[in-house]
Design an enzyme around this catalytic site. Structure first.
Site, PDB file in Angstrom:
ATOM      1  N   HIS A 532       0.831  -1.208   0.000  1.00  0.00           N
ATOM      2  CA  HIS A 532       0.000   0.000   0.000  1.00  0.00           C
ATOM      3  C   HIS A 532       0.869   1.264   0.000  1.00  0.00           C
ATOM      4  O   HIS A 532       0.711   2.157  -0.834  1.00  0.00           O
ATOM      5  CB  HIS A 532      -0.898  -0.025   1.241  1.00  0.00           C
ATOM      6  CG  HIS A 532      -1.706   1.214   1.437  1.00  0.00           C
ATOM      7  ND1 HIS A 532      -3.043   1.281   1.160  1.00  0.00           N
ATOM      8  CD2 HIS A 532      -1.362   2.457   1.872  1.00  0.00           C
ATOM      9  CE1 HIS A 532      -3.489   2.502   1.409  1.00  0.00           C
ATOM     10  NE2 HIS A 532      -2.485   3.236   1.856  1.00  0.00           N
ATOM     11  N   GLU A 533       1.786   1.321   0.948  1.00  0.00           N
ATOM     12  CA  GLU A 533       2.627   2.525   1.054  1.00  0.00           C
ATOM     13  C   GLU A 533       3.513   2.669  -0.181  1.00  0.00           C
ATOM     14  O   GLU A 533       3.799   3.777  -0.623  1.00  0.00           O
ATOM     15  CB  GLU A 533       3.476   2.481   2.333  1.00  0.00           C
ATOM     16  CG  GLU A 533       2.659   2.477   3.618  1.00  0.00           C
ATOM     17  CD  GLU A 533       1.657   3.619   3.728  1.00  0.00           C
ATOM     18  OE1 GLU A 533       1.865   4.671   3.087  1.00  0.00           O
ATOM     19  OE2 GLU A 533       0.643   3.451   4.424  1.00  0.00           O
ATOM     20  N   HIS A 536       1.686   4.549  -2.747  1.00  0.00           N
ATOM     21  CA  HIS A 536       1.799   6.009  -2.606  1.00  0.00           C
ATOM     22  C   HIS A 536       3.101   6.502  -3.241  1.00  0.00           C
ATOM     23  O   HIS A 536       3.128   7.510  -3.938  1.00  0.00           O
ATOM     24  CB  HIS A 536       1.795   6.408  -1.134  1.00  0.00           C
ATOM     25  CG  HIS A 536       0.444   6.402  -0.487  1.00  0.00           C
ATOM     26  ND1 HIS A 536      -0.639   7.076  -1.001  1.00  0.00           N
ATOM     27  CD2 HIS A 536       0.004   5.802   0.654  1.00  0.00           C
ATOM     28  CE1 HIS A 536      -1.693   6.897  -0.198  1.00  0.00           C
ATOM     29  NE2 HIS A 536      -1.329   6.121   0.803  1.00  0.00           N
ATOM     30  N   HIS A 539       2.875   6.545  -6.852  1.00  0.00           N
ATOM     31  CA  HIS A 539       2.017   7.656  -7.276  1.00  0.00           C
ATOM     32  C   HIS A 539       2.836   8.951  -7.370  1.00  0.00           C
ATOM     33  O   HIS A 539       2.706   9.719  -8.313  1.00  0.00           O
ATOM     34  CB  HIS A 539       0.856   7.781  -6.285  1.00  0.00           C
ATOM     35  CG  HIS A 539      -0.317   8.560  -6.806  1.00  0.00           C
ATOM     36  ND1 HIS A 539      -1.409   8.843  -6.034  1.00  0.00           N
ATOM     37  CD2 HIS A 539      -0.570   9.122  -8.014  1.00  0.00           C
ATOM     38  CE1 HIS A 539      -2.296   9.536  -6.755  1.00  0.00           C
ATOM     39  NE2 HIS A 539      -1.800   9.719  -7.942  1.00  0.00           N
TER      40      HIS A 539
HETATM   41 ZN   LIG Z   1      -2.457   5.279   2.334  1.00  0.00          ZN
END
Ligand SMILES: [Zn+2]
Length: 752
Positions: A532-533, A536, A539
């Site tokens: 998940h991180e 980021h 992104h």
């Molecule tokens: Zn997050």
């Protein structure tokens, strides 16, 4: 989970962001055009800032923090030379410089244009952004009582500084003139969105106010900044001050790696007992899952869920009441009914009603599942002859028994296949396949880091070899580091100076370090969070926007990209090559994989309900009249009204709900995780159905081009439609969680 809470007050400034990867001839051409345009704009701006002295002080330590990033890879923060003593003077000098830049814009005798006002504004605050990189590390990764004193002192000053910009009437008049002017229609869609975001940043932050209302607005912001900081520090105080100690004969059920860490903690904290359960989620959660000793479980549960709620000096109840009242008063000055309406206007959900509609559509199914889960657990208790009803401190423990009985899934067995190092390699493989990124480790010492645990990788384009940025990884827990996992960054992509800025992105987590030579083994949940991180970070790294403001996140959308990345953990290519047993090297057996997949709907009653309870209470707090509010009572009554089951608490009780009270990053915005989850489930189904599955080249390109690279340069709802060909439907989310699909899945339940 959190990127910008710390800088949420930086309404006009984005410190954290991403970088670019452009392969096709088509985007190259656009790129050249962008650079050409930038050159023209820079000519128009001319020497606007030429007469302003560089941010410099007579304090050498401060000058280190203010200096342009130096060293290889386009420069990076100089963490090995950074000293806390320089922080205050550096902050002050950087703020002064920033205000002088703004003055240069407002004093310009030329009429306002996109170039001399909007782009010029985008160019302000560089020195402050650099100081903020160090600030962020001292705040989240290396906190000390000394830093917290500085933070408490500086928070109101920073807020005052941002008010000076946000409420600068001359500046707003120029921005408004551009927004309403003829030039607007000649700008590109991306530039128009930039103008709107900048205009809206002013209008929704008090720029339209005059006289007394304006002064009151600034005073409220200043007080809120103090309260947010105090709230966060109170939670941290309670996390560091409490522990539950126990001895060898009370350690039944606990896995050996947990005990090893608990032993270290007991030695460090010098308490009475062989082992210590510290007061953080990563300590509480496994303890409540495995510890046989029911009374100890109760003690740990009570310790954890009482954070910020002990009465006295570190209690957060009064702070919450004041925060809510001030937020309400502030948005009333702007003419809004309530805080949530103001907050959601530039979110993908757009109104509190839309957000509530989604949560309320899922809530009954979640609660119904809790009742089923409790009934299942009660059967086990009764069969064991336990003469008690399931309590909140029993939930995780008995669900683990259900998991073993029903799914025969032993989380400790799963862990044997989840080595931290291998997972990192898996993430790099995924980034290579989807984003065409290559990660190459950089030798220690070449790029300065803030702690010896931190390592750095260079990110390049796999095909062209073009340098994209650096990725810092700070994996392990230590005192002074905030709990949880998060992504952040020191430099984001833009083309403001006519060249593409390269990105500096970080990932941070709190894994427990293994003994020397041993691999770090983590849980399936933690592995998902790790991905998940990293989502980021990808992104940030994939950004191709031209202006810093367009890197900003849209709160209910910015978790989507990272949540989607989690889905690659359970793809065959990852399982077969990276989820290998730490001793035998064998890939995770298919049987175990199937069990994990079957177990994906396991405990969804608990997980969805504890989350939704927090999200609903957050939205209620920010839609009611908060006059005379008593948070303790409000929380209890709201939960009762919702029909919250007694057997579990909110994921974040009010007094420890840092997402919404340590800043404004997630206030009236905690629903955003589920909003993003709807998008995630729906987008994941697109991959599952694609010819090449999760590694489908065509869909991956769409994903990067439409959903990652544009950041906030396009309305998220529109971006999603470009990727999927339609709005997202709620159905995939309900299927994922094993809940009945409303209306039988006829496609009526869309969000936009
Ligand atoms: Zn997050």
């Amino acid at each position: 989970m959190r990127i910008e809470t710390l800088i949420s007050t930086l309404a006009l400034m984005t410190v954290l962001n991403g970088c670019a990867q452009k392969e096709t001839v088509e985007t190259k051409a656009e790129d050249d055009k962008a650079v050409e345009m930038t050159e023209q704009v820079n000519e128009d701006i001319g020497d606007l800032f030429a007469d302003i002295p560089r941010a410099k002080t007579d304090n050498a330590a401060a000058n280190v923090l203010l200096a342009p990033f130096s060293g290889p890879y386009d420069g990076a923060p100089q963490f090995d030379d950074a000293e806390l003593s320089g922080l205050k003077p550096a902050m002050k000098a950087a703020m002064e410089r920033n205000l002088a830049e703004v003055d240069a814009i407002t004093d310009n005798p030329e009429p306002p244009t996109f170039a001399n006002t909007i782009v010029a504004l985008e160019k302000t605050g560089e020195a402050l952004g650099r100081v903020y990189s160090y600030w962020g590390i001292w705040s989240s990764n290396m906190s000390t009582p000394e830093f917290r004193d500085i933070q408490e002192e500086m928070a109101p000053k920073l807020s005052e500084f941002f008010s000076k910009i946000n409420q600068n009437e001359k500046l707003f008049a120029r921005v408004k003139a551009v927004y309403e002017g003829e030039e607007m229609e000649r700008l590109s869609p991306e530039q128009q969105r930039l103008v709107w975001l900048v205009y809206d940043g002013f209008a929704s932050n008090g720029a339209t106010l005059k006289g007394e209302a304006k002064e009151r607005y600034a005073a409220i912001n200043k007080r809120l900044a103090e309260l947010h900081t105090k709230f966060a520090n109170n939670v941290l105080h309670d996390e560091e001050s409490y522990a539950v100690y126990f001895d060898e004969d009370e350690a039944g059920g606990l896995p050996s790696d947990f005990l090893a860490a608990a032993k270290d903690a007991a030695e460090r904290m010098e308490g009475e007992g062989d082992y210590a359960v510290t007061n953080t989620r990563s300590s509480m959660d496994p303890f409540l899952t495995f510890a046989d000793d029911r009374d100890l479980r109760r003690q740990v549960w009570e310790m954890y869920y009482s954070r910020g709620d002990h009465g006295g000096e570190y209690d957060n109840n009064a702070l919450i009441a004041e925060i809510l009242q001030l937020r309400d008063e502030r948005v009333k000055l702007l003419g809004y009914d309530n805080y949530a309406s103001w907050r959601l206007q530039n979110r993908m959900a757009k109104t509190p009603e839309n957000a509530l509609a989604l949560m309320e559509a899922v809530w009954p199914a979640a609660v119904a599942r809790v009742h089923e889960e409790v009934a299942e657990m009660q059967e086990i208790v009764d069969a064991e002859g336990g003469d008690f009803k399931i309590q909140p401190w029993d939930y995780r423990y008995y669900m683990e028994k259900v998991r073993k009985a029903k799914y025969d899934l032993d989380s400790d067995e799963v862990k044997q296949y989840l080595q931290l190092g291998k997972l990192r390699e898996a993430m790099f493989m995924v980034a290579g396949e989807l984003f065409n990124f290559k990660f190459t480790p950089i030798e220690d010492g070449v790029v300065p880091v803030w702690h010896e645990d931190v390592h750095v990788w260079e990110v390049t384009d796999r095909t062209s070899g073009k340098h994209i940025g650096l990725w810092y990884l700070d994996p392990f827990a230590r005192p002074g580091k905030r709990s949880g996992a998060w992504a952040s960054g020191f430099r984001s992509h833009d083309t403001l100076d006519g060249v593409e800025k390269t990105v500096l992105a970080t990932n941070n987590s709190n894994f427990v370090e293994a003994a020397p030579g041993e691999p770090v083994l983590i849980s399936w949940d933690d592995a998902e969070t790790y991905f998940h991180e990293f989502g980021h970070a990808l992104h940030y790294l994939s950004s191709n926007v031209d202006y810093p403001t367009l890197n900003s996140g849209v709160r209910d959308y910015t978790e989507f990209q990272s949540q989607l990345l989690e889905r690659w953990l359970s793809t065959d290519r990852v399982i077969d090559n990276y989820l290998v047993h730490h001793e035998t090297g064998e890939p995770m057996p298919e049987e175990l994989v199937n069990k994990i997949k079957a177990a994906a709907t396991f405990k969804q009653g608990f997980d969805t309900t504890e989350y939704l309870a927090s999200a609903l209470v957050d939205m209620r707090y920010h839609t009611v009249d908060p006059a005379g509010i008593d948070p303790d009572k409000f929380e209890r009554e709201t939960l009762a009204e919702l029909g919250m089951p007694d057997e579990l608490p909110m994921r974040h009780r009010s007094t420890q709900f840092g997402h919404i009270f340590s800043g404004e990053g997630y206030s009236a915005g905690y629903y955003g995780y589920m909003w993003a989850d709807v998008l995630t489930a729906d987008a994941a189904e697109a991959f599952a159905e694609a010819p090449g599955g999760f590694y489908d080249k065509e869909l991956a390109k769409k994903l990067v081009d439409k959903l990652f690279a544009p950041r906030n340069a396009i309305d998220p709802a529109e971006a999603y439609r470009k990727f999927r060909g339609r709005d997202a439907k709620i159905d995939a989310l309900m299927r994922d969680r094993g809940f009945p699909v409303p209306g039988g899945g006829d496609g009526e339940s869309t969000i936009e």
